[in-house]
Design an enzyme around this catalytic site. Sequence first.
Site, mmCIF file in Angstrom:
data_model
loop_
_atom_site.group_PDB
_atom_site.id
_atom_site.type_symbol
_atom_site.label_atom_id
_atom_site.label_comp_id
_atom_site.label_asym_id
_atom_site.label_seq_id
_atom_site.Cartn_x
_atom_site.Cartn_y
_atom_site.Cartn_z
ATOM 1 N N ASP A 17 -36.364 3.567 -17.245
ATOM 2 C CA ASP A 17 -36.144 4.890 -16.710
ATOM 3 C C ASP A 17 -34.959 5.565 -17.333
ATOM 4 O O ASP A 17 -34.030 4.918 -17.826
ATOM 5 C CB ASP A 17 -35.570 4.465 -15.222
ATOM 6 C CG ASP A 17 -35.540 5.898 -14.172
ATOM 7 O OD1 ASP A 17 -36.141 6.811 -14.610
ATOM 8 O OD2 ASP A 17 -34.843 5.870 -13.424
ATOM 9 N N GLY A 20 -36.008 11.194 -19.133
ATOM 10 C CA GLY A 20 -35.881 12.836 -19.101
ATOM 11 C C GLY A 20 -34.570 13.276 -19.004
ATOM 12 O O GLY A 20 -33.992 14.291 -19.719
ATOM 13 N N ARG A 21 -33.325 12.307 -18.573
ATOM 14 C CA ARG A 21 -32.029 12.714 -18.666
ATOM 15 C C ARG A 21 -31.491 12.480 -20.108
ATOM 16 O O ARG A 21 -30.673 13.156 -20.500
ATOM 17 C CB ARG A 21 -31.416 11.730 -17.904
ATOM 18 C CG ARG A 21 -31.340 12.209 -16.172
ATOM 19 C CD ARG A 21 -30.670 11.097 -15.164
ATOM 20 N NE ARG A 21 -31.720 9.998 -15.103
ATOM 21 C CZ ARG A 21 -31.478 8.901 -14.528
ATOM 22 N NH1 ARG A 21 -30.542 8.776 -14.252
ATOM 23 N NH2 ARG A 21 -32.773 8.002 -14.241
ATOM 24 N N TRP A 22 -32.006 11.665 -20.587
ATOM 25 C CA TRP A 22 -31.642 11.517 -22.293
ATOM 26 C C TRP A 22 -32.214 12.829 -22.895
ATOM 27 O O TRP A 22 -31.459 13.281 -23.727
ATOM 28 C CB TRP A 22 -32.540 10.229 -22.647
ATOM 29 C CG TRP A 22 -32.053 9.964 -24.091
ATOM 30 C CD1 TRP A 22 -31.325 9.104 -24.558
ATOM 31 C CD2 TRP A 22 -32.812 10.455 -25.363
ATOM 32 N NE1 TRP A 22 -31.181 9.033 -26.118
ATOM 33 C CE2 TRP A 22 -32.146 9.863 -26.513
ATOM 34 C CE3 TRP A 22 -33.978 11.453 -25.485
ATOM 35 C CZ2 TRP A 22 -32.537 10.224 -28.018
ATOM 36 C CZ3 TRP A 22 -34.243 11.601 -26.917
ATOM 37 C CH2 TRP A 22 -33.704 11.022 -27.889
ATOM 38 N N HIS A 34 -39.605 10.801 -23.687
ATOM 39 C CA HIS A 34 -40.587 9.642 -23.446
ATOM 40 C C HIS A 34 -40.933 9.156 -24.938
ATOM 41 O O HIS A 34 -41.112 8.019 -24.851
ATOM 42 C CB HIS A 34 -41.836 10.228 -22.532
ATOM 43 C CG HIS A 34 -41.349 10.822 -21.406
ATOM 44 N ND1 HIS A 34 -40.692 9.960 -20.401
ATOM 45 C CD2 HIS A 34 -41.740 11.817 -20.906
ATOM 46 C CE1 HIS A 34 -40.645 10.531 -19.255
ATOM 47 N NE2 HIS A 34 -41.326 11.766 -19.406
ATOM 48 N N LEU A 128 -46.527 -13.599 -26.656
ATOM 49 C CA LEU A 128 -46.354 -12.829 -25.536
ATOM 50 C C LEU A 128 -47.421 -12.034 -24.717
ATOM 51 O O LEU A 128 -48.212 -11.589 -25.199
ATOM 52 C CB LEU A 128 -45.185 -11.749 -26.025
ATOM 53 C CG LEU A 128 -44.597 -10.898 -24.979
ATOM 54 C CD1 LEU A 128 -43.647 -11.672 -24.147
ATOM 55 C CD2 LEU A 128 -44.058 -9.514 -25.585
HETATM 56 C C1 IPE Z 1 -40.079 4.672 -11.971
HETATM 57 O O1 IPE Z 1 -39.400 5.785 -12.384
HETATM 58 C C2 IPE Z 1 -41.461 4.666 -12.828
HETATM 59 C C3 IPE Z 1 -41.473 4.475 -14.140
HETATM 60 C C4 IPE Z 1 -40.245 4.210 -15.085
HETATM 61 C C5 IPE Z 1 -42.655 4.532 -14.862
HETATM 62 P P1 IPE Z 1 -39.038 7.028 -11.789
HETATM 63 O O2 IPE Z 1 -38.062 7.965 -12.411
HETATM 64 O O3 IPE Z 1 -40.453 7.627 -11.527
HETATM 65 O O4 IPE Z 1 -38.484 6.371 -10.124
HETATM 66 P P2 IPE Z 1 -37.859 7.449 -9.103
HETATM 67 O O5 IPE Z 1 -39.014 8.383 -8.722
HETATM 68 O O6 IPE Z 1 -36.651 7.965 -9.702
HETATM 69 O O7 IPE Z 1 -37.787 6.442 -8.011
HETATM 70 C C1 IPE Z 2 -39.000 7.190 -16.917
HETATM 71 O O1 IPE Z 2 -37.911 7.985 -17.198
HETATM 72 C C2 IPE Z 2 -40.370 7.264 -17.465
HETATM 73 C C3 IPE Z 2 -41.378 7.840 -16.638
HETATM 74 C C4 IPE Z 2 -41.289 7.930 -15.480
HETATM 75 C C5 IPE Z 2 -42.878 7.889 -17.272
HETATM 76 P P1 IPE Z 2 -37.858 9.260 -16.452
HETATM 77 O O2 IPE Z 2 -38.868 10.536 -17.127
HETATM 78 O O3 IPE Z 2 -38.189 9.138 -14.937
HETATM 79 O O4 IPE Z 2 -36.316 9.819 -16.929
HETATM 80 P P2 IPE Z 2 -35.414 10.536 -15.580
HETATM 81 O O5 IPE Z 2 -35.098 9.411 -14.406
HETATM 82 O O6 IPE Z 2 -36.068 11.632 -15.394
HETATM 83 O O7 IPE Z 2 -34.184 10.622 -16.443
HETATM 84 MG MG MG Z 3 -36.848 8.587 -13.442
#
Ligand code: IPE
Ligand code: IPE
Ligand code: MG
Length: 249
Positions: A17, A20-22, A34, A128
């Site tokens: 996770d 998006g913030r990165w 991503h 693995l």
């Molecule tokens: C969980 O992350 C799903 C993946 C990393 C693929 P999200 O970013 O979707 O989770 P929430 O919505 O913040 O709980």
């Molecule tokens: C996790 O990173 C990847 C997916 C859910 C596909 P996010 O996209 O949720 O990143 P944040 O949480 O918005 O930073």
């Molecule tokens: Mg996220």
Amino acid sequence: MSDNPALIPQHIAVVMDGNGRWAKKRLLPRVAGHKAGVDSTRSLVESCANYGVKALTIFAFSSENWNRPEKEVKGIMSLFVTTLASEVEKLHKKNVCVVFIGDRSRFSESLQYAIETAEQLTCNNTGLILNIAANYGGRWDVVQACKKVIEKNRSGELSIEEVTEDVLSNEICLNGLPEPDLFIRTGGERRISNFLIWQLAYTELYFTDVLWPDFDKKTLSHALDWYQTRQRRFGKTSEQVVNNANTAG
Ligand code: IPE
Ligand code: IPE
Ligand code: MG
């Protein structure tokens, strides 16, 4: 960190996770996050293989992630296709066995084809085991398992009285593998987000604020250090666990 095989988790589950913030911090589109995350995933797979971890399960796309803006979902889907095309041969050469868990029926034909090709190419590999959770949800997993058990009951193969935790476990994704010993979530949130809700019942949970594209070998080794400090009791007392270890040793 000790690399004594007994202290290395057999199975690690990771919520990758923070992409998006990165990207946002760098004023880039979310999909750029991503894309950067793919490099962290490659390095994670390599490290796990080197440590002798038996199975690694990564959360790539949740059943709830379809609710994101269309542009992002499309970007992630095409990233899946291009990443599989560029990585699968390398994974095969490293003896990695690639398995997808989740409902793949919602994916495009070309992605479903790429998934099947990856699985078929690598299915006899003995290194693995890399489980990729894509369009996966823990609740979906429990429901699909229940449906299979109900089918067995309907066909007369199994009575209701015979339904046990083991019977249901046998139908849940990742059956046959040891349950995850260590769960890692990057990105700072302290939640499971509908990942392996059944399988994580006794898993050690490690959370870090590191954003997924910044995850590296050092972050993994911190998680493993922490894991090695945990005493896994499975409901027993601390004394029982220590005594058992002494008699076993
Ligand atoms: C969980 O992350 C799903 C993946 C990393 C693929 P999200 O970013 O979707 O989770 P929430 O919505 O913040 O709980
Ligand atoms: C996790 O990173 C990847 C997916 C859910 C596909 P996010 O996209 O949720 O990143 P944040 O949480 O918005 O930073
Ligand atoms: Mg996220």
